[in-house]
Design a protein around this motif. Structure first.
Motif, short mmCIF file in Angstrom:
data_model
loop_
_atom_site.label_atom_id
_atom_site.label_comp_id
_atom_site.label_asym_id
_atom_site.label_seq_id
_atom_site.Cartn_x
_atom_site.Cartn_y
_atom_site.Cartn_z
N UNK A 189 0.80 -1.22 0.00
CA UNK A 189 0.00 0.00 0.00
C UNK A 189 0.83 1.27 0.00
N UNK A 190 2.01 1.32 0.67
CA UNK A 190 2.84 2.53 0.52
C UNK A 190 3.30 2.76 -0.93
N UNK A 191 3.53 1.69 -1.68
CA UNK A 191 3.89 1.83 -3.09
C UNK A 191 2.72 2.41 -3.87
N UNK A 192 1.52 1.90 -3.59
CA UNK A 192 0.32 2.40 -4.26
C UNK A 192 0.01 3.83 -3.83
N UNK A 193 0.27 4.15 -2.57
CA UNK A 193 0.11 5.54 -2.10
C UNK A 193 0.98 6.48 -2.93
N UNK A 194 2.24 6.10 -3.11
CA UNK A 194 3.19 6.96 -3.83
C UNK A 194 2.75 7.18 -5.28
N UNK A 195 2.29 6.11 -5.93
CA UNK A 195 1.82 6.24 -7.31
C UNK A 195 0.63 7.18 -7.38
N UNK A 196 -0.32 7.01 -6.46
CA UNK A 196 -1.52 7.85 -6.45
C UNK A 196 -1.16 9.30 -6.19
N UNK A 197 -0.27 9.53 -5.24
CA UNK A 197 0.13 10.90 -4.90
C UNK A 197 0.79 11.58 -6.10
N UNK A 198 1.72 10.88 -6.74
CA UNK A 198 2.42 11.49 -7.87
C UNK A 198 1.46 11.79 -9.02
N UNK A 199 0.54 10.89 -9.31
CA UNK A 199 -0.42 11.13 -10.38
C UNK A 199 -1.36 12.28 -10.02
N UNK A 200 -1.70 12.39 -8.74
CA UNK A 200 -2.55 13.50 -8.29
C UNK A 200 -1.83 14.83 -8.47
N UNK A 201 -0.58 14.89 -8.06
CA UNK A 201 0.18 16.14 -8.17
C UNK A 201 0.38 16.53 -9.63
N UNK A 202 0.63 15.56 -10.49
CA UNK A 202 0.77 15.85 -11.91
C UNK A 202 -0.53 16.42 -12.46
N UNK A 203 -1.65 15.86 -12.05
CA UNK A 203 -2.93 16.36 -12.52
C UNK A 203 -3.19 17.78 -12.02
N UNK A 204 -2.88 18.05 -10.76
CA UNK A 204 -3.08 19.38 -10.21
C UNK A 204 -2.15 20.40 -10.86
N UNK A 205 -0.98 19.96 -11.30
CA UNK A 205 -0.01 20.86 -11.93
C UNK A 205 -0.28 21.08 -13.41
N UNK A 206 -1.19 20.32 -13.98
CA UNK A 206 -1.47 20.42 -15.41
C UNK A 206 -2.27 21.70 -15.65
N UNK A 207 -1.60 22.69 -16.22
CA UNK A 207 -2.25 23.99 -16.39
C UNK A 207 -1.75 24.65 -17.67
N UNK A 208 -2.39 25.74 -18.03
CA UNK A 208 -2.13 26.39 -19.29
C UNK A 208 -2.29 27.90 -19.15
N UNK A 209 -1.56 28.63 -19.95
CA UNK A 209 -1.77 30.08 -19.99
C UNK A 209 -3.00 30.45 -20.80
N UNK A 210 -3.65 29.46 -21.38
CA UNK A 210 -4.76 29.73 -22.28
C UNK A 210 -6.12 29.48 -21.66
N UNK A 211 -6.15 28.79 -20.54
CA UNK A 211 -7.43 28.55 -19.87
C UNK A 211 -7.17 28.15 -18.43
N UNK A 212 -8.18 28.34 -17.60
CA UNK A 212 -8.05 27.95 -16.20
C UNK A 212 -8.04 26.44 -16.10
N UNK A 213 -7.22 25.94 -15.21
CA UNK A 213 -7.17 24.51 -14.98
C UNK A 213 -8.33 24.09 -14.09
N UNK A 214 -9.01 23.03 -14.50
CA UNK A 214 -10.04 22.43 -13.67
C UNK A 214 -9.56 21.09 -13.12
N UNK A 215 -8.27 20.83 -13.25
CA UNK A 215 -7.74 19.54 -12.80
C UNK A 215 -8.16 18.40 -13.69
N UNK A 216 -8.63 18.71 -14.90
CA UNK A 216 -9.12 17.68 -15.81
C UNK A 216 -8.28 17.59 -17.07
N UNK A 217 -7.13 18.29 -17.08
CA UNK A 217 -6.26 18.23 -18.24
C UNK A 217 -5.62 16.87 -18.40
N UNK A 218 -5.63 16.09 -17.34
CA UNK A 218 -5.09 14.74 -17.38
C UNK A 218 -6.15 13.77 -16.88
#
Length: 375
Positions: A189-218
């Protein structure tokens, strides 16, 4: 296969580092915009006589990045969000000698709110989070505010998996459930935690100067493909559009040892020659030579014996006979065998599809260091 994951992170890094300038200074800030808590990173890049300001900020209650363009005049910063060449919000900030930033924020209707920012004391955000890049230090802040909530329970091979979603975005992933042993849960489960956390952070960081991020770019989906007493195999599929010219997608395969939490790469599982090495980080020359000389040719031979590939008539068709497309494949460990997905250039990305090689065709190539049978 972690190749797709690495490619994914590299693409995101390039999206956030679009200036080919020498980085002069970076400020990591926290404070208030009106009554709202915000965090901000301001990067100053200089090239010849030009100065560019690259800025990203997020609200504590959303954690989703907002990217800003910027200008610098002495210690005065003008930062603005300008989708479709229309400024919808802007900051006027002045940096003081102690690296505090004070000023005002305005929306499109010139509504004004005060802004006060001070340098982040990262000692307040200590964690064991692994950064993908040292420029991702704001992820320490986001990590503190992540909230995972149970959404559902599923079963696979009569074993329970509990799924969780993160409050601030659409990131959903699983953990081992109640009828796994405590040992299994404690190491996996710590391995799965790490995968989930990293994918969450990548999704939250997915943004653009052309539109507001809704966390759905990924968008990410996870599929469990294999389970026995020793191994858990699963696959994630990611598709992303973070504001660049080319949206993209890719899959990643995982094989985790239920006894110790070890993650296996494909070179840990298969060895087409004794020169096999999965050490692409510190010994990329040997890694690349093995992939070019042994891995790709043998893999293509195996799959061709099943699929009977032929050279296509035109360059527009998918050429699965080209050995170069099999060097750095994606893979997934399944109940029937291992699937391999070749890597094509972007204009032929639609050619990427998985091809199954049954375990019986792979058994003779099992890496001697891999402890388990292929079945």
């Amino acid at each position: 296969m972690k190749t797709t994951k690495n490619k994914f992170l590299i693409i995101l890094f390039l999206l956030y580092s679009t200036f080919a300038f020498c980085q002069d200074q970076t400020y990591y800030l926290e404070g208030t915009l009106g009554k709202s808590k915000i965090f901000m990173k301001i990067q100053i890049f200089k090239y010849d006589d030009r100065t560019n300001v690259n800025t990203v900020y997020f609200y504590q209650n959303s954690l989703k990045d907002i990217q800003l363009e910027g200008k610098l005049d002495s210690n005065n910063f003008t930062l603005y969000f300008k989708p479709n060449d229309v400024v919808t919000e802007k900051f006027y900030l002045k940096k003081s000698a102690n690296n505090n930033f004070d000023g005002f924020w305005y929306d499109a209707k010139e509504k004004q709110l005060p802004v006060h920012l001070t340098p982040i004391n990262f000692a307040n955000y200590k964690s064991n989070l692994k950064l993908q890049s040292q420029e991702d230090k704001l992820n320490f802040v986001k990590f503190k505010f992540l909230e995972f909530k149970k959404t559902k329970t599923t079963t696979y091979n009569n074993k329970e998996f509990v799924w969780y979603a993160e409050k601030h975005c659409d990131s959903e992933f699983f953990r081992l459930g109640g009828n796994f042993s405590e040992k299994n849960k404690n190491v996996v489960n710590p391995v799965l935690d790490e995968i989930h956390i990293q994918k969450t952070l990548i999704q939250l960081n997915c943004s653009s100067r052309f539109q507001y991020s809704e966390g759905k770019g990924i968008e990410t989906t996870a599929t469990i493909n294999f389970l026995n007493n020793n191994l858990l195999g699963f696959e994630t599929m990611d598709s992303w559009d973070c504001g660049g010219a080319h949206p993209d997608f890719g899959s990643s395969g995982f094989l985790v040892d239920l006894n110790n939490g070890k993650e296996y790469e494909i070179d840990d599982i298969l060895a087409f020659d004794k020169s096999v090495t999965g050490d692409k980080k510190d010994n990329f020359t040997a890694f690349s030579k093995y992939r070019n000389d042994f891995f790709a040719p043998k893999l293509l031979e195996l799959i061709t014996s099943i699929e009977h590939f032929k050279k296509p008539a035109t360059d527009d068709d998918c050429d699965y006979t080209n050995v170069e497309f099999w060097n750095f494949v994606s893979w997934s460990f399944t109940e029937k065998g291992i699937t391999f997905t070749p890597y094509f250039l972007r204009y032929n990305r639609a050619c990427e599809e998985p091809f199954l090689v049954p375990f019986e065709k792979l058994t003779k190539y099992k890496n001697p260091k891999f402890l388990y049978n292929l079945k």
